[in-house]
Design a protein around this motif. Structure first.
Motif, mmCIF file in Angstrom:
data_model
loop_
_atom_site.group_PDB
_atom_site.id
_atom_site.type_symbol
_atom_site.label_atom_id
_atom_site.label_comp_id
_atom_site.label_asym_id
_atom_site.label_seq_id
_atom_site.Cartn_x
_atom_site.Cartn_y
_atom_site.Cartn_z
ATOM 1 N N ASP A 538 1.061 -1.371 -0.199
ATOM 2 C CA ASP A 538 0.025 -0.169 -0.197
ATOM 3 C C ASP A 538 1.341 1.374 0.418
ATOM 4 O OD1 ASP A 538 1.085 0.065 2.158
ATOM 5 O OD2 ASP A 538 -1.145 -0.151 3.900
ATOM 6 N N ASN A 539 1.934 1.240 -0.669
ATOM 7 C CA ASN A 539 2.908 2.049 -0.677
ATOM 8 C C ASN A 539 3.462 2.704 0.628
ATOM 9 O OD1 ASN A 539 4.389 4.197 -2.204
ATOM 10 N ND2 ASN A 539 3.083 6.034 -2.428
ATOM 11 N N TYR A 540 4.139 1.865 1.889
ATOM 12 C CA TYR A 540 3.909 2.335 2.985
ATOM 13 C C TYR A 540 3.064 3.110 3.955
ATOM 14 C CZ TYR A 540 8.361 0.370 0.456
ATOM 15 O OH TYR A 540 9.107 -0.373 -0.739
ATOM 16 N N SER A 541 1.832 3.143 3.799
ATOM 17 C CA SER A 541 1.190 3.772 4.211
ATOM 18 C C SER A 541 1.347 4.453 5.572
ATOM 19 C CB SER A 541 -0.492 3.236 4.187
ATOM 20 O OG SER A 541 -1.003 2.349 4.211
ATOM 21 N N TRP A 542 1.652 3.259 6.406
ATOM 22 C CA TRP A 542 2.045 3.211 7.626
ATOM 23 C C TRP A 542 3.362 3.904 7.645
ATOM 24 C CZ3 TRP A 542 6.000 1.802 10.836
ATOM 25 C CH2 TRP A 542 6.149 1.562 12.412
ATOM 26 N N TRP A 543 4.413 4.093 7.765
ATOM 27 C CA TRP A 543 5.543 5.273 7.976
ATOM 28 C C TRP A 543 4.474 6.376 6.821
ATOM 29 C CZ3 TRP A 543 9.872 4.313 9.690
ATOM 30 C CH2 TRP A 543 10.673 2.535 10.009
ATOM 31 N N ARG A 544 4.129 6.431 6.592
ATOM 32 C CA ARG A 544 3.284 7.867 5.442
ATOM 33 C C ARG A 544 3.074 8.195 6.818
ATOM 34 N NH1 ARG A 544 0.549 7.286 1.407
ATOM 35 N NH2 ARG A 544 -0.140 5.093 1.175
ATOM 36 N N ALA A 545 1.510 7.913 7.277
ATOM 37 C CA ALA A 545 1.273 7.835 8.310
ATOM 38 C C ALA A 545 1.923 8.409 10.172
ATOM 39 C CB ALA A 545 0.137 7.104 8.905
ATOM 40 N N ARG A 546 2.926 7.748 9.730
ATOM 41 C CA ARG A 546 3.946 8.423 11.404
ATOM 42 C C ARG A 546 4.700 9.570 10.683
ATOM 43 N NH1 ARG A 546 8.313 3.727 12.198
ATOM 44 N NH2 ARG A 546 8.710 4.451 14.402
ATOM 45 N N LEU A 547 4.759 9.120 9.542
ATOM 46 C CA LEU A 547 5.887 10.853 9.238
ATOM 47 C C LEU A 547 5.009 12.106 9.127
ATOM 48 C CD1 LEU A 547 8.074 9.007 6.634
ATOM 49 C CD2 LEU A 547 8.764 10.054 9.162
ATOM 50 N N THR A 548 4.044 12.012 8.703
ATOM 51 C CA THR A 548 3.379 13.176 8.577
ATOM 52 C C THR A 548 2.816 13.577 10.071
ATOM 53 O OG1 THR A 548 2.093 12.351 6.625
ATOM 54 C CG2 THR A 548 0.781 13.676 7.556
ATOM 55 N N GLN A 549 2.938 12.901 10.583
ATOM 56 C CA GLN A 549 1.634 13.161 11.860
ATOM 57 C C GLN A 549 3.457 14.256 13.120
ATOM 58 O OE1 GLN A 549 -0.683 12.593 13.840
ATOM 59 N NE2 GLN A 549 -0.401 12.494 15.961
ATOM 60 N N MET A 550 4.163 13.052 12.930
ATOM 61 C CA MET A 550 5.535 13.874 13.013
ATOM 62 C C MET A 550 6.150 15.206 12.502
ATOM 63 S SD MET A 550 9.179 11.759 12.819
ATOM 64 C CE MET A 550 10.467 12.430 14.511
ATOM 65 N N ALA A 551 5.541 15.835 11.578
ATOM 66 C CA ALA A 551 5.950 16.227 10.536
ATOM 67 C C ALA A 551 5.422 17.572 10.924
ATOM 68 C CB ALA A 551 5.538 16.197 8.833
ATOM 69 N N LYS A 552 4.151 17.459 11.597
ATOM 70 C CA LYS A 552 2.875 18.376 13.048
ATOM 71 C C LYS A 552 3.433 18.695 13.925
ATOM 72 C CE LYS A 552 -1.058 15.475 12.001
ATOM 73 N NZ LYS A 552 -2.415 14.873 13.095
#
Length: 974
Positions: A538-552
Motif C-alpha cells: 500500500d505504498n508504505y502507508s503506515w510509514w507515511r502516516a507516521r511521518l505525516t504525524q511527526m511533521a506536525k
C-alpha cells in the motif's frame, strides 16, 4: 499521412515542436528518457516515455529529443536513466518539473527547454527546515510574474526569446536577482547594466530577454543585489547558452538553470533529550513547554536547531524500563511524561495547586525518577480531567483534533485501557481482544461503555500534549529555530502498532546490530523486524502516516539506525544477545555452494561445538555441574544443550531457577555469559525457513569451532565470510534502500538526517549522497578504517558533525576514560607533544568544538553537556554521570537530567557569548534578532561596494572582476 482535420471539415491546427535538452554523462548501455503527466510523454509510464538521443557538444554529452504538442500545452515531467529495455536505473530527485507553454507561442514554432539534472541536494531548500524556518522570509515574497509567462513578443524571423530561470531560496528582504553576461542586454559583465529577473513564487526567479539568433553563444551568471549595495555573484564557472546547428532552430529557449551557486549554507544546533531538560517550573522532568525557553537560549547562543530524542509514549511495562525512548508503545502517541500539568487549565483549584507544588519539590532530584514522575502527573491530570472533561471534550478545538487523529487515537486509547485491565501490554494475553478488529475496537470505545471515561482520559492527555508541543514548535519556527525529532528504527513487540498491524511485522524475529564501536558483542533491541514486502503493497502507508504525524511538530528528523533500511540485523525472537544474527535481506551461502568448496559437515559447523576440554577450561572444577544440568553427552567428550536449554532465553530461565535454588557456585551473570559463549560457538547459522541455506556467524574466527577446523576449511570459510559481509550483498542492499527510502522521504517535507554509524556497507554513503540524506560524523568513530580520530575539516557537506552523541560518553567523560588514547589525540589532533591535562578543561573543549563548527558539514550539533564543558563552574558534576545511554546494557535507565536550569543558563551571558562567537567566527548562519544584522563572509566581501550604489533608478555597482573562475561546484543548500 491522412489529414484528419480536412475529413472533419475543420482546419488542421499546427503543433508546437517542444524540444528537450539535458547534459548528462551516462555509462555504456544507458539512455536518457523524459516521462510526464500527459499521454505524449507516457502518462508517468516510463516504458512509454520519450527516449532522448546523445550528441557531443564540446566537452559535454547532451541528450535531446522532441515531441509535437498543441499551443497552450502544459504538463509535469522528469528525466530518467534507463537501460535498453527502458528499465529505470536512476531518476531525478526533488519536485516534478512543470512545462507551461505561454500564451502567444503559435503553432509551427520550435520551443527548446534547457534543463539540468535534479539531484537530491536541489530539493533540500524545499524542505520545511529551510522553507518554513531558516529561509522563511525568502518564501514570503510577493509573486511579480507567474511561472511560465512571457513579457516580450518576437518580431522578425531572426529574433530569439530566452527565458532565464533560477532557483534562489535564500534571498533577503529588498533583494533582487539579476543576470549579467557577455551580451549587451546582460550588461557585458557590467553589473550596473545587468538584466533584472522577476519573482515567480516557490523561490523561482525568471525573466525573458529578446536577442538575435546570431548573438549566440553567450556566457552569463546570476547575481543577487540588495539593500545598501550588497551584492553577491554566483560562484563557479560561467554558464553558457548555445544552440545546435540543425535547420529547425528554436525561436524560444526556456532555461532551467537549477540552483543559484553560492557558498554552502551551514548552521549549528544543540542536542538534548526532552527528559534531560531542567527548568524552574517542571515536575521532575523536561516538559514540552520548556522548549520555548530552550529555543530562546539556542537563539542567544547562535543555534538554528534544537534536536531531541524520541518523544512517543513508551508506557509498555509500567516501570522504569519504559524510560527507553526508542521502544514505542505507539509511533503516533506522545508521551504523557512531558505534559505540563499546570497548563491543563486556567482554573486549577488551590488544593491541586498545592499538590503540584509539593510534587515539584519532591521530584526535583539529580536524575529523573521515571515511575514517580509519570504516576504523579497522571494522578494530577485525572483530577483536573474529572472537573473539566465535558468542557474540553465538547470544545471545537478538541473535536477538530479528534477528527484528524481518530485513526490512531481510538486504537491507542483502547490499547491503554486493555493494558491496564489485563495488567500487561502483551496483547497475546488479552483473550478475545488479542486479535484486533475494527468491530471490537468500536465496542471498546463506544460512549455507552462503562469505561468510556477511561478511554476519554487518554484522548484528553493526548490532546493537551498536542497543544503544548504545537505551541513550542510554532514558537521555534517563529524564532528561526529548526526543531529536529528522532524516528526510532523499531517499535516495541507489545505495542499498539503490532496489535493493529501484525502483518507489517515479523513477530518471530528481533532487531539489533552486529558487533561495532558501541558493543563488541552486538546489540539486541528486542523489536520485531519489519515486513517490508507487506508494507510496500500500500505504498508504505503506515510509514507515511507516521511521518505525516511527526511533521506536525518537527521540521527535521533523524532516522535512527538508517543502516537498518538498507538491511537489518535480524535475530531469532528467542535470542537475548545480538551476536548470532544475520542480515535481512541478504544472499545466503547455499549448501551446494559450500559443497563445491569441500565443506560437508554442516551439523558440526551449525551446532554449538562443545568438547569436554572446553568445558573444563571455561568452568574449571564447576564443569560437571554445568554438564549435568545444561548438557547431554551425545558421544564421548562431546556435548550438546538439553532441549530445555536450546535457546538463550531457555538457558537464562534455567539459570535463574538454579540461582533461586542456591545451586550456583559462581555469579549468575558470569555463568550466563559463559553458557552463552558455548551456545554461540558455531561457524554457520542455518536458516530456520530453509535448512539448505546458511549464514556465516559474525567474527567466526574467534570461535574454537573454527579454530579446530583443517586449513582448507578455514581458508574457504574466511573467503566466504568476507564475501557475505562485504561484497555479495551490496547491489541488493542498494536496490532495497532505493526502493524504500524515497517513499519515506516523500512522505513529509521535513529535512531528513540518517544515523549511519556502525558497520557501514560501501553502498550506504553513495545512496545517501544521491538522496541528499544528511549523515552523521562523530570524531571518535571515523568511517575511514585507517583513522583513529576523524578529521572534521575533511567531512563532506551533507553531514552533521558532533563531538559525541547520546549513545556514547560525553566529551568530558571520553577525555577522562583512557590516558593513552588521550595522549594520542593530543599529539595527532591538537598537534602537541606535551602531556595533556587529565581533565577536559574549557580550553580543550573550546578547541574540539571549534574544530567542529569550522567543519564543512551542513550542521554542527552539540550535546548540551559538551557545551557546558566550556565553563569550569558547570564541570563539577562527575563526567560519567552525564552519559545518557550505555548501549552495552539493554536495561539501561535513561534518566540523565542537566544539573543547571534553563533559567540559569539564560542569565549566563558569558557562556552564550562564548558559544555565539564560536558559531559566528566559523562563518555559520545564526538566528538574527530584530535589530541585529548577520555579518558573514558574503557581507564582508561586498560591503566595500556600498558607496557605488547610485540613488534614483536602480543600477548595480561596478565590480572590478566579474568573470567566473572555474572551480569545483558543491552540492549545497544556498
Amino acid at each position: 499521412m491522412m489529414n484528419l482535420g480536412l475529413l472533419s471539415g475543420t482546419k488542421a491546427t499546427k503543433s508546437v515542436n517542444v524540444s528537450f535538452r539535458l547534459p548528462y554523462y551516462t555509462h555504456w548501455g544507458q539512455r536518457l528518457l523524459v516521462c510526464g503527466s500527459e499521454a505524449v510523454l507516457g502518462s508517468w509510464n516510463v516504458k512509454k516515455g520519450l527516449l532522448l538521443n546523445p550528441v557531443h557538444q564540446g566537452d559535454e554529452l547532451v541528450w535531446t529529443g522532441s515531441v509535437a504538442v498543441p499551443s497552450g500545452f502544459g504538463c509535469e515531467y522528469n528525466y530518467y536513466v534507463v537501460d535498453d529495455d527502458k528499465n529505470v536505473l536512476r531518476w531525478e530527485m526533488g519536485r516534478r518539473r512543470k512545462l507551461l507553454l505561454p500564451e502567444g507561442i503559435q503553432g509551427g514554432e520550435v520551443v527548446e527547454f534547457h534543463d539540468l539534472w535534479q539531484t537530491g541536494s536541489d530539493d533540500l531548500p524545499f524542505r520545511s527546515a529551510f522553507k518554513n524556518v531558516i529561509f522563511n522570509r525568502s518564501w514570503n515574497l510577493n509573486v511579480e510574474r507567474p511561472l511560465g509567462s512571457i513579457q516580450n513578443n518576437l518580431e522578425g524571423e531572426d529574433t530569439l526569446l530566452i527565458q532565464f530561470k533560477i532557483c534562489c531560496p535564500n534571498v533577503e528582504e529588498d533583494t533582487s536577482v539579476y543576470v549579467i553576461g557577455s551580451h549587451v542586454k546582460l550588461g557585458q559583465w557590467k553589473i550596473q547594466d545587468g538584466f533584472k529577473l522577476s519573482y515567480a513564487g516557490n523561490s523561482i526567479w525568471q525573466g525573458d530577454c529578446v536577442l538575435q539568433k546570431g548573438d549566440l553563444p553567450i556566457q552569463f551568471k546570476y547575481s543577487k543585489y540588495g539593500k545598501a549595495g550588497k551584492f553577491s555573484l554566483e560562484t563557479g564557472p560561467n554558464r553558457e547558452l548555445a544552440v545546435g546547428s540543425s535547420d529547425n532552430q528554436p525561436r524560444y529557449i526556456f532555461l532551467s538553470d537549477g540552483m543559484f551557486r553560492e557558498l554552502p549554507w551551514r548552521g549549528a544546533g544543540i542536542a538534548i533529550p526532552m527528559f534531560s531538560v531542567r527548568s524552574e517550573s517542571d515536575l521532575g522532568v523536561g516538559e514540552f513547554l520548556d522548549l520555548k525557553l530552550l529555543v530562546d537560549w539556542a537563539v542567544d547562543s547562535g543555534f538554528h536547531l534544537v534536536q531531541l530524542l524520541p518523544i512517543n509514549d513508551t508506557s509498555v511495562h509500567g516501570m522504569w524500563w519504559d524510560s527507553y525512548p526508542y521502544s514505542s508503545l505507539s509511533v503516533f502517541a506522545l508521551h504523557p511524561l512531558y505534559l505540563k500539568v499546570q497548563a491543563l487549565s486556567d482554573s486549577i483549584p488551590d488544593d491541586i495547586k498545592l499538590e503540584i507544588q509539593e510534587a515539584k519539590h519532591r521530584l526535583d532530584g539529580k536524575d529523573v525518577d521515571y515511575e514517580a514522575t509519570l504516576a504523579t502527573k497522571l494522578s494530577i491530570a485525572k483530577k483536573i480531567f474529572a472537573r473539566e472533561k465535558d468542557l474540553i471534550l465538547h470544545s471545537k478545538s478538541f473535536q477538530k483534533y479528534f477528527s484528524e487523529n481518530e485513526d490512531w487515537l481510538k486504537p491507542y486509547a483502547a490499547f491503554c485501557f486493555l493494558r491496564d485491565f489485563f495488567e500487561t501490554s502483551d496483547h497475546s494475553q488479552w483473550g478475545r481482544f488479542s486479535q484486533y478488529s475494527k468491530n471490537k475496537l468500536e465496542k471498546l470505545v463506544t460512549k455507552d461503555s462503562l469505561h468510556y471515561d477511561v478511554i476519554c482520559f487518554h484522548y484528553y492527555i493526548q490532546f493537551h500534549l498536542h497543544l503544548q508541543l504545537s505551541a513550542a514548535a510554532g514558537y521555534a519556527r517563529k524564532k528561526g529555530v529548526v526543531l529536529k525529532g528522532d524516528l526510532p528504527i523499531g517499535v516495541d513487540r507489545n505495542s499498539v502498532d503490532t496489535w493493529v498491524y501484525p502483518n507489517l511485522f515479523r513477530m518471530n524475529t528481533s532487531t539489533g546490530a552486529p558487533p561495532d564501536y558501541f558493543d563488541k558483542n552486538g546489540q539486541n533491541w528486542g523489536f520485531p523486524t519489519y515486513n517490508w514486502e507487506e508494507m510496500s503493497k500500500d505504498n508504505y502507508s503506515w510509514w507515511r502516516a507516521r511521518l505525516t504525524q511527526m511533521a506536525k511538530y518537527f521540521t527535521a528528523y533523524r532516522i535512527d539506525h538508517i543502516l537498518g533500511i538498507f538491511r537489518i540485523w535480524e535475530l531469532p525472537e528467542h535470542a537475548m544477545t545480538g551476536l548470532v544474527g544475520k542480515f535481512r535481506p541478504s544472499i545466503p551461502l547455499s549448501q551446494e555452494e559450500l559443497e563445491r568448496e569441500g565443506i560437508w559437515d554442516f551439523d558440526r559447523l551449525s551446532r554449538p561445538y562443545i568438547r569436554q576440554e572446553l568445558l573444563q577450561q571455561k568452568f574449571g572444577a564447576y564443569w560437571t555441574f554445568i554438564a549435568s544440568n545444561f548438557l547431554n553427552e551425545y558421544q564421548k567428550h562431546c556435548y550438546e544443550f538439553k532441549e530445555d536449554c536450546s535457546t538463550e532465553k531457555k538457558i537464562a530461565a534455567k539459570l535463574k531457577s538454579c540461582a533461586e535454588s542456591s545451586l550456583l557456585l559462581e555469579s549468575e551473570n558470569k555463568t550466563r555469559h559463559d553458557l552463552f559463549d558455548l551456545f554461540q560457538n558455531i561457524v554457520l547459522i542455518r536458516d530456520l525457513e530453509d535448512p539448505r541455506k546458511f549464514y556465516p556467524r559474525f567474527n567466526l574466527e574467534d570461535t574454537s569451532n573454527f579454530k579446530d577446523l583443517d586449513d582448507h576449511s578455514k581458508n574457504v570459510l574466511k573467503r566466504l565470510y568476507n564475501d557475505y559481509y562485504f561484497h555479495r550483498q551490496e547491489s541488493l542492499w542498494r536496490q532495497n534502500a532505493l526502493k524504500t527510502l524515497p517513499a519515506l522521504l516523500d512522505a513529509s517535507d521535513m529535512l531528513a538526517c540518517g544515523e549511519d554509524l556502525g558497520l557501514i556497507p560501501s553502498c550506504v554513503h553513495p545512496v545517501m549522497q544521491e538522496l541528499a540524506l544528511i549523515g552523521l560524523r562523530i570524531q571518535r568513530m571515523p568511517s575511514e578504517p585507517d583513522l583513529e580520530f576523524g578529521v572534521p575539516s575533511q567531512y563532506g557537506y551533507l553531514t552533521v558533525c558532533a563531538p559525541s552523541c547520546h549513545d556514547c560518553s560525553t566529551l568530558r567523560a571520553w577525555w577522562e576514560e583512557d590516558e593513552e588514547r588521550r595522549r594520542r589525540f593530543f599529539k595527532s589532533v591538537v598537534g602537541s607533544d606535551m602531556l595533556p591535562p587529565s581533565q577536559c578543561v574549557p580550553d580543550i573543549a573550546h578547541f574540539i568544538l571549534r574544530q567542529h563548527v569550522e567543519a564543512p558539514s551542513m550542521w554542527a550539533i552539540f550535546p548540551l553537556q559538551d557545551l557546558l564543558a566550556l565553563k569550569e563552574e558547570y564541570t563539577t558534576r562527575p563526567a560519567a554521570e552525564e552519559t545518557i545511554n550505555d548501549p552495552t546494557n539493554p536495561k539501561h535507565y535513561w534518566r540523565y537530567r542537566v544539573h543547571v536550569t534553563l533559567e540559569s543558563l539564560m542569565k549566563d551571558n558569558q557562556l552564550k557569548t562564548t558559544i555565539k562567537d564560536l558559531v559566528r567566527g566559523s562563518g555559520r548562519s545564526y538566528p538574527v534578532g530584530e535589530n541585529e544584522v548577520q555579518v558573514n563572509e558574503e557581507t564582508a566581501a561586498t560591503s566595500t561596494e556600498k558607496q557605488l550604489v547610485p540613488n534614483g533608478d536602480e543600477k548595480l555597482p561596478v565590480a572590478s572582476e566579474l568573470t567566473g573562475i572555474p572551480q569545483k561546484e558543491t552540492l549545497a543548500v544556498h
